[in-house]
Design an enzyme around this catalytic site. Structure first.
Site, PDB file in Angstrom:
ATOM      1  N   ASP A  42     -10.743  -2.564  -9.538  1.00  0.00           N
ATOM      2  CA  ASP A  42      -9.935  -2.489 -10.615  1.00  0.00           C
ATOM      3  C   ASP A  42     -10.878  -2.772 -11.891  1.00  0.00           C
ATOM      4  OD1 ASP A  42      -7.744  -1.847  -8.983  1.00  0.00           O
ATOM      5  OD2 ASP A  42      -6.706  -3.807  -9.232  1.00  0.00           O
ATOM      6  N   ARG A  75       3.375   2.049  -5.987  1.00  0.00           N
ATOM      7  CA  ARG A  75       2.798   1.571  -4.984  1.00  0.00           C
ATOM      8  C   ARG A  75       3.238  -0.163  -4.296  1.00  0.00           C
ATOM      9  NH1 ARG A  75      -0.317   3.049  -0.333  1.00  0.00           N
ATOM     10  NH2 ARG A  75      -0.866   1.237   0.563  1.00  0.00           N
ATOM     11  N   ILE A  85     -13.912   0.632  -2.129  1.00  0.00           N
ATOM     12  CA  ILE A  85     -12.556   0.485  -1.673  1.00  0.00           C
ATOM     13  C   ILE A  85     -11.674   1.828  -1.605  1.00  0.00           C
ATOM     14  CG2 ILE A  85     -10.338  -0.899  -1.997  1.00  0.00           C
ATOM     15  CD1 ILE A  85     -12.720  -2.625  -1.386  1.00  0.00           C
ATOM     16  N   ARG A 116      -3.836   6.675   0.013  1.00  0.00           N
ATOM     17  CA  ARG A 116      -3.413   5.345   0.113  1.00  0.00           C
ATOM     18  C   ARG A 116      -2.475   5.357   1.504  1.00  0.00           C
ATOM     19  NH1 ARG A 116      -3.185   2.745  -5.361  1.00  0.00           N
ATOM     20  NH2 ARG A 116      -2.907   1.082  -4.441  1.00  0.00           N
ATOM     21  N   PRO A 117      -3.151   5.182   2.354  1.00  0.00           N
ATOM     22  CA  PRO A 117      -2.528   5.237   3.660  1.00  0.00           C
ATOM     23  C   PRO A 117      -1.352   3.885   3.934  1.00  0.00           C
ATOM     24  CG  PRO A 117      -4.757   4.665   4.234  1.00  0.00           C
ATOM     25  CD  PRO A 117      -4.752   4.912   2.665  1.00  0.00           C
ATOM     26  N   ILE A 118      -0.559   4.003   4.961  1.00  0.00           N
ATOM     27  CA  ILE A 118       0.280   2.905   5.191  1.00  0.00           C
ATOM     28  C   ILE A 118       0.475   2.500   6.680  1.00  0.00           C
ATOM     29  CG2 ILE A 118       1.638   3.132   3.027  1.00  0.00           C
ATOM     30  CD1 ILE A 118       4.122   3.860   5.048  1.00  0.00           C
ATOM     31  N   ASP A 119      -0.679   2.947   7.191  1.00  0.00           N
ATOM     32  CA  ASP A 119      -0.778   2.755   8.721  1.00  0.00           C
ATOM     33  C   ASP A 119      -0.901   1.207   9.264  1.00  0.00           C
ATOM     34  OD1 ASP A 119      -3.220   2.897   7.425  1.00  0.00           O
ATOM     35  OD2 ASP A 119      -4.357   2.664   9.310  1.00  0.00           O
ATOM     36  N   LEU A 120      -1.369   0.547   8.376  1.00  0.00           N
ATOM     37  CA  LEU A 120      -1.440  -0.947   8.687  1.00  0.00           C
ATOM     38  C   LEU A 120       0.191  -1.509   8.609  1.00  0.00           C
ATOM     39  CD1 LEU A 120      -4.261  -2.258   6.549  1.00  0.00           C
ATOM     40  CD2 LEU A 120      -4.579  -1.997   8.692  1.00  0.00           C
ATOM     41  N   LYS A 146       0.062  -8.446 -13.506  1.00  0.00           N
ATOM     42  CA  LYS A 146       0.961  -7.240 -12.857  1.00  0.00           C
ATOM     43  C   LYS A 146       0.866  -7.620 -11.353  1.00  0.00           C
ATOM     44  CE  LYS A 146      -0.826  -2.885 -11.963  1.00  0.00           C
ATOM     45  NZ  LYS A 146      -0.510  -2.349 -10.725  1.00  0.00           N
ATOM     46  N   ASN A 147      -0.231  -7.507 -10.720  1.00  0.00           N
ATOM     47  CA  ASN A 147      -0.296  -7.451  -9.172  1.00  0.00           C
ATOM     48  C   ASN A 147       0.250  -8.837  -8.617  1.00  0.00           C
ATOM     49  OD1 ASN A 147      -0.740  -4.738  -8.982  1.00  0.00           O
ATOM     50  ND2 ASN A 147      -3.120  -4.997  -8.769  1.00  0.00           N
ATOM     51  N   CYS A 190      -1.145   4.913  -8.588  1.00  0.00           N
ATOM     52  CA  CYS A 190      -2.199   5.737  -9.345  1.00  0.00           C
ATOM     53  C   CYS A 190      -2.803   6.609  -8.369  1.00  0.00           C
ATOM     54  CB  CYS A 190      -3.189   4.516  -9.570  1.00  0.00           C
ATOM     55  SG  CYS A 190      -2.992   3.476 -11.067  1.00  0.00           S
ATOM     56  N   ARG A 237       1.650   1.087 -18.071  1.00  0.00           N
ATOM     57  CA  ARG A 237       2.271   0.789 -16.555  1.00  0.00           C
ATOM     58  C   ARG A 237       1.543  -0.854 -16.346  1.00  0.00           C
ATOM     59  NH1 ARG A 237       0.066   3.746 -12.100  1.00  0.00           N
ATOM     60  NH2 ARG A 237       0.727   1.743 -11.076  1.00  0.00           N
TER      61      ARG A 237
HETATM   62  N1  EPU Z   1      -5.625   0.604   3.684  1.00  0.00           N
HETATM   63  C1  EPU Z   1      -5.651   1.346   5.037  1.00  0.00           C
HETATM   64  N2  EPU Z   1      -4.160   1.292   5.615  1.00  0.00           N
HETATM   65  C2  EPU Z   1      -3.175   0.833   4.966  1.00  0.00           C
HETATM   66  C3  EPU Z   1      -3.391   0.025   3.647  1.00  0.00           C
HETATM   67  C4  EPU Z   1      -4.741  -0.072   3.149  1.00  0.00           C
HETATM   68  O1  EPU Z   1      -6.535   2.005   5.380  1.00  0.00           O
HETATM   69  O2  EPU Z   1      -2.041   0.494   5.461  1.00  0.00           O
HETATM   70  C5  EPU Z   1      -6.981   0.785   3.082  1.00  0.00           C
HETATM   71  C6  EPU Z   1      -6.798   1.166   1.543  1.00  0.00           C
HETATM   72  O3  EPU Z   1      -6.927   2.855   1.861  1.00  0.00           O
HETATM   73  C7  EPU Z   1      -8.171   0.945   1.052  1.00  0.00           C
HETATM   74  C8  EPU Z   1      -8.180  -0.770   1.537  1.00  0.00           C
HETATM   75  O4  EPU Z   1      -7.405  -0.520   2.848  1.00  0.00           O
HETATM   76  O5  EPU Z   1      -9.383   1.573   1.232  1.00  0.00           O
HETATM   77  C9  EPU Z   1      -7.703  -1.598   0.876  1.00  0.00           C
HETATM   78  O6  EPU Z   1      -6.366  -1.347  -0.011  1.00  0.00           O
HETATM   79  P1  EPU Z   1      -5.255  -2.105  -0.126  1.00  0.00           P
HETATM   80  O7  EPU Z   1      -4.418  -2.089   0.684  1.00  0.00           O
HETATM   81  O8  EPU Z   1      -5.964  -3.776  -0.480  1.00  0.00           O
HETATM   82  O9  EPU Z   1      -4.886  -1.748  -1.751  1.00  0.00           O
HETATM   83  P2  EPU Z   1      -3.503  -2.174  -2.277  1.00  0.00           P
HETATM   84  O10 EPU Z   1      -2.940  -3.391  -1.553  1.00  0.00           O
HETATM   85  O11 EPU Z   1      -2.822  -0.846  -2.064  1.00  0.00           O
HETATM   86  C10 EPU Z   1      -3.924  -3.565  -4.146  1.00  0.00           C
HETATM   87  C11 EPU Z   1      -3.595  -3.277  -5.594  1.00  0.00           C
HETATM   88  C12 EPU Z   1      -4.522  -2.594  -6.223  1.00  0.00           C
HETATM   89  C13 EPU Z   1      -5.997  -2.784  -6.047  1.00  0.00           C
HETATM   90  C14 EPU Z   1      -6.269  -3.117  -4.514  1.00  0.00           C
HETATM   91  C15 EPU Z   1      -7.584  -3.604  -4.082  1.00  0.00           C
HETATM   92  C16 EPU Z   1      -1.272  -3.776  -5.790  1.00  0.00           C
HETATM   93  C17 EPU Z   1       0.049  -3.408  -6.145  1.00  0.00           C
HETATM   94  N3  EPU Z   1      -2.492  -2.967  -5.767  1.00  0.00           N
HETATM   95  O12 EPU Z   1      -3.730  -2.447  -3.625  1.00  0.00           O
HETATM   96  O13 EPU Z   1      -4.431  -2.437  -7.717  1.00  0.00           O
HETATM   97  O14 EPU Z   1      -6.840  -1.714  -6.746  1.00  0.00           O
HETATM   98  O15 EPU Z   1      -5.178  -4.047  -3.951  1.00  0.00           O
HETATM   99  O16 EPU Z   1      -7.692  -4.941  -4.809  1.00  0.00           O
HETATM  100  O17 EPU Z   1      -1.526  -4.797  -5.927  1.00  0.00           O
HETATM  101  C18 EPU Z   1      -4.232  -1.528  -9.822  1.00  0.00           C
HETATM  102  O18 EPU Z   1      -3.643  -2.570 -10.256  1.00  0.00           O
HETATM  103  O19 EPU Z   1      -4.537  -0.647 -10.519  1.00  0.00           O
HETATM  104  C19 EPU Z   1      -4.515  -1.267  -8.304  1.00  0.00           C
HETATM  105  C20 EPU Z   1      -4.864  -0.146  -7.929  1.00  0.00           C
END
Ligand code: EPU
Length: 431
Positions: free
Chosen positions: A317, A98, A339, A127-131, A27-28, A122, A410
Site C-alpha cells: 500500500d 473488498r 503481492i 483478488r481471488p477468494i479461494d482461501l 481504514k483497514n 480497488c 475512500r
Molecule cells: N489471495 C489469494 N486467495 C485469497 C485471498 C488472497 O490467493 O482467497 C492472494 C491475493 O491475490 C494476494 C495475496 O493473497 O496476492 C495477499 O492478499 P491479501 O488477501 O492479504 O489482501 P487483502 O486481504 O485482500 C488487505 C488490504 C489491502 C492490502 C493487502 C496487503 C483490506 C481491506 N485490504 O487486502 O489494502 O493491500 O491486505 O497488505 O484490509 C488498500 O487499503 O488500499 C488495500 C488494497
C-alpha cells in the site's frame, strides 16, 4: 459517488511545506472492527474511526443487514447486532468494498449461514477468494454458487474448529477465520497467518470481549471457540493508519523544511524508515510522532530497489507513493510489486508528468531519477495511487488536476484540509 476534483499548485522543487499533520484511524483496522461487532452480544463503541467513504459503505452494509449503527459524534461510532439478522450481504455494496469479505466470518459463525457476491474494491489486479472457500469448508460448511452469489451454510448452525493452513498469507482471510473461530465449536488453528498490526489490533479487541486467542502477533493463531463476546461498556480505539503516516513521511521528505507526522506508531513503519534512511532522509523518531526533514534543495537522494512484502516487509500500500519518491532519487531504482498484479499501472501517469519509468514485466518497473515532474490532468485509479498522484502533483512544476477524487476519499479523511494546514495549495472542486 462524487466526481470531485482536486486542483493542486505544484511547488516546483521548493521545500516550503512546514508544520505538523495528524494521522487518522486506520481504514483497514476500523473496517474489521466494525465486522467484529457481529460477534458481540452488547453494544460496541469504536473511537478514532476515520470519516471516509469505505466506512460509510461498510456502515450501509451493516445497516442493510439489520445491524444498528450510530455515528455518535465525529470519529465515534456505536454498533449493535440483533439476535437475528439478514445473512445475505447486499450485492451492490459488497461489490464496491473488498473488506465486505471479512463480514462472512462473523456472520456465518453467529447465524449459521451467509451469502455474498465476489467482493469488489480497488482495481489492483485479481483478488481471488479461494482461501475463504477452502477454510469455510474445513470448518464444516457447504459452499454453493447460485446467481453469482456464494451461499455458505454450516451444519446444524455451527462452524466446527479446524486447522487452516493459508497457502499464501492473506490479511482478510486471517481476520475472517480468527473471527469465525471465536464462535466455532472447538479449536481453530490458522497457520501461515498474516501478522499485519491491524490483525493484532483486532485480536486484542476480541480478547477484551472474552475471546480466547493464542499466538497474537505470530503466524500461528489458535482460537478456542466460545460464547458471544461482551464489550461491557468499554470502548476500543482504532489504531493509527500506518499507510497514511508513511505517505506523509514521503511527502515531507520531498517537500518540507520540517514536517511532524503526529499520532502515528513509528514501530509500524520500520521498513519505510529504514529505506528512507538509506536514501539519505533525516528523521527524528518519537514515541507517537516522526519529524522528517526535507534537507536542502541540492540534497541528493540515493536510489534503492524495493520489493513489497507482507508485514513487517515493505507494504504494497506504500509502493505507489515510494515510486514517486524514487523519481527524485539520483540514479536507478527497481520497484518489485510481489503481492498484487496490476498495481503498477499508475506509472504511465507519472511518465506523462515527466518521470523516467520503464516497465520490465507486470510486477517490476525501473525508475530513473531525478526527474523534474510537470503538472498534468490525472485520473486517480485507486486510493493508494491516488494519494501518490497528490504527492507527485505537489512536487511538480505547474498546476495539476486530479479527477476521480472519490477513490482518494475512500481511504483518507479530509485530506485536502490537512494538506492545506502544512502549506499545500490544494482545492476541491465539487462536481
Ligand atoms: N489471495 C489469494 N486467495 C485469497 C485471498 C488472497 O490467493 O482467497 C492472494 C491475493 O491475490 C494476494 C495475496 O493473497 O496476492 C495477499 O492478499 P491479501 O488477501 O492479504 O489482501 P487483502 O486481504 O485482500 C488487505 C488490504 C489491502 C492490502 C493487502 C496487503 C483490506 C481491506 N485490504 O487486502 O489494502 O493491500 O491486505 O497488505 O484490509 C488498500 O487499503 O488500499 C488495500 C488494497
Amino acid at each position: 459517488m462524487n466526481k470531485d476534483k482536486f486542483l493542486i499548485k505544484g511547488l516546483g522543487g521548493k521545500k516550503s511545506l512546514c508544520g505538523s499533520i495528524t494521522v487518522g484511524g486506520a481504514k483497514n483496522s476500523a473496517l474489521k472492527l466494525m465486522a467484529a461487532s457481529v460477534l458481540f452480544k452488547d453494544k460496541v463503541e469504536l473511537r478514532n474511526v476515520p470519516e471516509i467513504e469505505d466506512i460509510k459503505r461498510m456502515s450501509d452494509l451493516l445497516i442493510d443487514m439489520g445491524i444498528f449503527v450510530e455515528r455518535r459524534k465525529e470519529n465515534i461510532y456505536l454498533f449493535k447486532s440483533p439476535s437475528d439478522c439478514k445473512t445475505s450481504l447486499s450485492s451492490y455494496i459488497s461489490k464496491h468494498i473488498r473488506a465486505s469479505i471479512v463480514l462472512t466470518g462473523p456472520v456465518l459463525a453467529r447465524f449459521g449461514k451467509v451469502s455474498f457476491p465476489h467482493p469488489g474494491g480497488c482495481v489492483i489486479g485479481k483478488r481471488p477468494i479461494d482461501l475463504f472457500v477452502i477454510g469455510f469448508q474445513k470448518m464444516g460448511a457447504s459452499v454453493k454458487i447460485k446467481n453469482d452469489k456464494y451461499i455458505i451454510e454450516t451444519q446444524k448452525g455451527k462452524l466446527i474448529g479446524a486447522s487452516i493452513f493459508l497457502k499464501n498469507q492473506s490479511v482478510t482471510a486471517t481476520e475472517t477465520f480468527m473471527m469465525a473461530g471465536v464462535l466455532a465449536r472447538g479449536e481453530t488453528v490458522i497457520k501461515n497467518a498474516s501478522v499485519e498490526p491491524e490483525i493484532e489490533n483486532l485480536a486484542n479487541f476480541l480478547v477484551v470481549g472474552g475471546a480466547k486467542i493464542k499466538g497474537i502477533g505470530t503466524a500461528t493463531l489458535t482460537i478456542k471457540g466460545g460464547d458471544l463476546l461482551l464489550s461491557k461498556g468499554k470502548f476500543h480505539t482504532v489504531m493509527p493508519d500506518r499507510i497514511e503516516a508513511g505517505s506523509f513521511l514521503i511527502l515531507g521528505a520531498l517537500t518540507a523544511r520540517e514536517l511532524e507526522v503526529k499520532k502515528c506508531n513509528p514501530k509500524h513503519l520500520e521498513s519505510l524508515i529504514e529505506l528512507l534512511n538509506y536514501c539519505g532522509v533525516k528523521m527524528a523518531i518519537g514515541k507517537n510522532s516522526i519529524r522528517v526533514f526535507g534537507g536542502s534543495p541540492k540534497r541528493h537522494l540515493k536510489p534503492i530497489d524495493i520489493k513489497t512484502h507482507e508485514y513487517p516487509g515493505f507494504p504494497t500500500d506504500l509502493q505507489a507513493p515510494m515510486t514517486v519518491f524514487l523519481t527524485q532519487a539520483s540514479g536507478e531504482s527497481m520497484v518489485f510489486e510481489t503481492i498484487f498484479e496490476g498495481r503498477l499501472n499508475y506509472f504511465e501517469s507519472l511518465v506523462k508528468m515527466g518521470a523516467d519509468i520503464k516497465m520490465m514485466d507486470p510486477h517490476r518497473i525501473i525508475v530513473r531519477g531525478p526527474s523534474c515532474l510537470r503538472g498534468k490532468i490525472l485520473d486517480s485509479p485507486d486510493l493508494r495511487a491516488g494519494l501518490a498522484f497528490v504527492i507527485a502533483s505537489i512536487i511538480s512544476k505547474g498546476d495539476s488536476t486530479i479527477c476521480n477524487v472519490y477513490n482518494i476519499d475512500r481511504g483518507y479523511e479530509n485530506i485536502e484540509k490537512r494538506l492545506r494546514g502544512i502549506g499545500v495549495d490544494i482545492v476541491r472542486v465539487i462536481q
